[in-house]
Design an enzyme around this catalytic site. Structure first.
Site, mmCIF file in Angstrom:
data_model
loop_
_atom_site.group_PDB
_atom_site.id
_atom_site.type_symbol
_atom_site.label_atom_id
_atom_site.label_comp_id
_atom_site.label_asym_id
_atom_site.label_seq_id
_atom_site.Cartn_x
_atom_site.Cartn_y
_atom_site.Cartn_z
ATOM 1 N N CYS A 15 0.813 -1.225 0.000
ATOM 2 C CA CYS A 15 0.000 0.000 0.000
ATOM 3 C C CYS A 15 0.835 1.259 0.000
ATOM 4 O O CYS A 15 0.310 2.351 -0.205
ATOM 5 C CB CYS A 15 -0.906 -0.003 1.219
ATOM 6 S SG CYS A 15 -1.752 -1.553 1.405
ATOM 7 N N HIS A 69 -2.572 6.507 3.732
ATOM 8 C CA HIS A 69 -3.137 5.281 3.174
ATOM 9 C C HIS A 69 -4.476 5.003 3.853
ATOM 10 O O HIS A 69 -4.587 5.059 5.084
ATOM 11 C CB HIS A 69 -2.176 4.122 3.374
ATOM 12 C CG HIS A 69 -2.784 2.800 3.032
ATOM 13 N ND1 HIS A 69 -3.516 2.613 1.872
ATOM 14 C CD2 HIS A 69 -2.797 1.614 3.691
ATOM 15 C CE1 HIS A 69 -3.954 1.369 1.839
ATOM 16 N NE2 HIS A 69 -3.537 0.740 2.929
ATOM 17 N N ASN A 93 -10.171 -0.139 1.407
ATOM 18 C CA ASN A 93 -8.721 -0.115 1.241
ATOM 19 C C ASN A 93 -8.389 -0.569 -0.180
ATOM 20 O O ASN A 93 -8.602 -1.732 -0.517
ATOM 21 C CB ASN A 93 -8.106 -1.048 2.294
ATOM 22 C CG ASN A 93 -6.602 -1.148 2.190
ATOM 23 O OD1 ASN A 93 -6.001 -0.707 1.213
ATOM 24 N ND2 ASN A 93 -5.985 -1.741 3.205
HETATM 25 N N1 ACO Z 1 -17.480 -8.925 11.220
HETATM 26 C C1 ACO Z 1 -17.774 -9.248 12.486
HETATM 27 N N2 ACO Z 1 -16.842 -9.660 13.376
HETATM 28 C C2 ACO Z 1 -15.562 -9.726 12.934
HETATM 29 C C3 ACO Z 1 -15.200 -9.407 11.619
HETATM 30 C C4 ACO Z 1 -16.225 -8.995 10.752
HETATM 31 N N3 ACO Z 1 -15.984 -8.628 9.481
HETATM 32 N N4 ACO Z 1 -13.872 -9.564 11.487
HETATM 33 C C5 ACO Z 1 -13.413 -9.972 12.677
HETATM 34 N N5 ACO Z 1 -14.433 -10.086 13.553
HETATM 35 C C6 ACO Z 1 -14.406 -10.487 14.951
HETATM 36 C C7 ACO Z 1 -13.233 -11.369 15.266
HETATM 37 O O1 ACO Z 1 -13.531 -12.716 14.978
HETATM 38 C C8 ACO Z 1 -13.074 -11.128 16.761
HETATM 39 O O2 ACO Z 1 -14.015 -11.884 17.425
HETATM 40 P P1 ACO Z 1 -13.649 -12.592 18.845
HETATM 41 O O3 ACO Z 1 -13.322 -11.456 19.771
HETATM 42 O O4 ACO Z 1 -14.908 -13.325 19.188
HETATM 43 O O5 ACO Z 1 -12.478 -13.456 18.544
HETATM 44 C C9 ACO Z 1 -13.453 -9.652 16.919
HETATM 45 O O6 ACO Z 1 -14.225 -9.310 15.752
HETATM 46 C C10 ACO Z 1 -12.284 -8.727 17.020
HETATM 47 O O7 ACO Z 1 -11.362 -9.054 15.969
HETATM 48 P P2 ACO Z 1 -10.031 -8.252 15.769
HETATM 49 O O8 ACO Z 1 -9.316 -8.813 14.580
HETATM 50 O O9 ACO Z 1 -9.286 -8.167 17.056
HETATM 51 O O10 ACO Z 1 -10.641 -6.813 15.415
HETATM 52 P P3 ACO Z 1 -9.934 -5.438 15.324
HETATM 53 O O11 ACO Z 1 -10.626 -4.488 16.199
HETATM 54 O O12 ACO Z 1 -8.433 -5.552 15.434
HETATM 55 O O13 ACO Z 1 -10.254 -5.010 13.819
HETATM 56 C C11 ACO Z 1 -9.191 -4.941 11.701
HETATM 57 C C12 ACO Z 1 -9.800 -5.822 12.771
HETATM 58 C C13 ACO Z 1 -10.257 -4.008 11.185
HETATM 59 C C14 ACO Z 1 -8.673 -5.821 10.571
HETATM 60 C C15 ACO Z 1 -8.035 -4.115 12.314
HETATM 61 O O14 ACO Z 1 -7.187 -4.971 13.038
HETATM 62 C C16 ACO Z 1 -7.215 -3.413 11.277
HETATM 63 O O15 ACO Z 1 -7.697 -2.553 10.560
HETATM 64 N N6 ACO Z 1 -5.919 -3.752 11.219
HETATM 65 C C17 ACO Z 1 -5.019 -3.117 10.255
HETATM 66 C C18 ACO Z 1 -5.223 -3.792 8.969
HETATM 67 C C19 ACO Z 1 -4.603 -3.009 7.874
HETATM 68 O O16 ACO Z 1 -4.348 -1.842 7.974
HETATM 69 N N7 ACO Z 1 -4.361 -3.692 6.791
HETATM 70 C C20 ACO Z 1 -3.843 -3.080 5.640
HETATM 71 C C21 ACO Z 1 -2.381 -3.033 5.659
HETATM 72 S S1 ACO Z 1 -1.635 -2.863 4.144
HETATM 73 C C22 ACO Z 1 -2.717 -3.014 2.957
HETATM 74 O O17 ACO Z 1 -3.543 -2.181 2.945
HETATM 75 C C23 ACO Z 1 -2.697 -4.060 1.900
#
Ligand code: ACO
Length: 330
Positions: free
Chosen positions: A115, A256, A286
């Site tokens: 990204c 980003h 994204n």
């Molecule tokens: N819908 C409902 N529940 C979900 C979903 C969904 N789509 N996805 C995950 N969950 C659940 C998980 O199973 C978990 O449940 P549990 O507590 O029962 O185990 C709970 O939600 C929390 O999951 P986390 O992964 O801890 O959620 P978090 O608050 O960290 O959010 C996210 C996840 C949005 C992916 C976040 O971590 C994030 O944005 N990380 C950065 C990712 C990023 O920037 N990626 C791009 C990098 S480079 C590029 O762009 C290619």
């Protein structure tokens, strides 16, 4: 050695027509609009058609940028295509684009930096311009992320969309600042946090890969979140200082577009007001390398970006890579 200034002389972007809303995703995986909005800020994203590959998106954005710059394809010396979703493993998507856009005098290559790719692409373009080797370079960041999305994985499939953004980088007059300062960083030790595990020489595609969907994007979201929230302000500060500026000199921050919570946390750390921080991930999700290029084109076309403004571009992505750029808008 005195270096020639490099300036952005044209911008363009393209997103596919088809909208996939969070409500639509509720029909595909076990998720809710409320979860997606509260955890990411994303409301909808654009999805390319089956017939559209990354070069098709890049072609539209590239043509718009050339038109904006007021130059023809034959004026281009180089095409750089930052992407993690090329049309093929090879030839390069930049070569496909070079043929289709009719840039008969241009060389081309793809740039793989996740990204952060648009910032990397601008920096590489600036170097060719600065040495006097080249006059006009098209940087087209384009992604069809839905081609590597695992539609059974709710933790990733809600995040991504397709699109392309392009900039023409040209030699500027003496004394113009243009692409003023860059900082690039790489942390390969975190590469495993975001990857497509199979399909390369390490693990070619076989039946097991298809069964496990290791030919799709895998991501450790929470760990990346922590790296991004720490890394973005750090690289932003370094870039601002390298340009001899302070945070209050920044008129626009284009980060980003991965997660609204990351953007807001980074802006708070940088003490930059929300109304100076560009956000469009609610509409596009994204789009990886394309995200900053699309956002930049949007503030240019809707008139928010004014001549004399100072822009900070700052990205993070697969690699793990980080990059910042200061652009003095002409
Ligand atoms: N819908 C409902 N529940 C979900 C979903 C969904 N789509 N996805 C995950 N969950 C659940 C998980 O199973 C978990 O449940 P549990 O507590 O029962 O185990 C709970 O939600 C929390 O999951 P986390 O992964 O801890 O959620 P978090 O608050 O960290 O959010 C996210 C996840 C949005 C992916 C976040 O971590 C994030 O944005 N990380 C950065 C990712 C990023 O920037 N990626 C791009 C990098 S480079 C590029 O762009 C290619």
């Amino acid at each position: 050695m005195s270096l020639r200034p490099a300036v952005i002389t044209g911008l363009g972007s393209y997103v596919p027509d088809r909208v996939l809303s969070n409500k639509d995703l509720e029909e595909i995986v076990d998720t809710t609009d409320e979860w997606i909005v509260s955890h990411t800020g994303i409301k909808e994203r654009r999805i390319a058609s089956d017939e559209q590959a990354t070069s098709d998106l890049a072609l539209e954005a590239g043509r718009r940028a050339l038109e904006d710059a007021g130059i023809g394809p034959d004026d281009l010396d180089m095409i750089i295509c930052p992407t993690i979703t090329p049309d093929h493993v090879f030839p390069a998507t930049a070569n496909i684009l070079q043929d289709r856009i009719g840039a008969s005098n241009a060389a081309g290559f793809d740039l793989l930096s996740g990204c952060t790719g648009f910032v990397y692409g601008l920096y590489v373009a600036r170097q060719f311009i600065a040495t006097g080797e080249m006059q006009n370079i098209l940087v087209v960041a384009a992604e069809k992320l839905t081609s590597i999305t695992d539609w059974t994985d709710r933790s990733t499939c809600v995040l991504f969309g397709d699109g392309a953004g392009a900039a023409v980088v040209s030699a500027g007059d003496d004394g113009v600042e243009g692409l003023a300062a860059f900082v690039l960083e790489s942390y390969g030790e975190y590469g495993h946090l975001l990857d497509v595990p199979a399909g390369g020489s390490r693990h070619p595609v076989d039946e097991e890969v298809l069964r496990s969907r290791d030919n799709c994007l895998h991501m450790n979201g929470p760990e990346l979140f922590k790296l991004a929230v720490r890394g973005i302000p750090e690289v932003a500060e370094k870039t601002i200082r390298k340009a001899g500026l302070t945070n209050s000199d920044i008129d626009w921050v284009v980060m980003h577009q991965a997660n609204l919570r990351i953007i807001e946390a980074a802006a708070r750390r940088l003490d930059i007001p929300d109304d100076r921080v560009v956000v469009n991930l609610d509409r596009y999700g994204n789009t990886s390398a394309a995200s900053m290029a699309i956002a930049l084109d949007e503030i240019y076309r809707d008139g928010r970006l004014q001549s004399g403004d100072t822009l900070l571009l700052v990205g993070f992505g697969a690699g793990f890579s980080l990059g910042g750029a200061i652009v003095k808008w002409q």
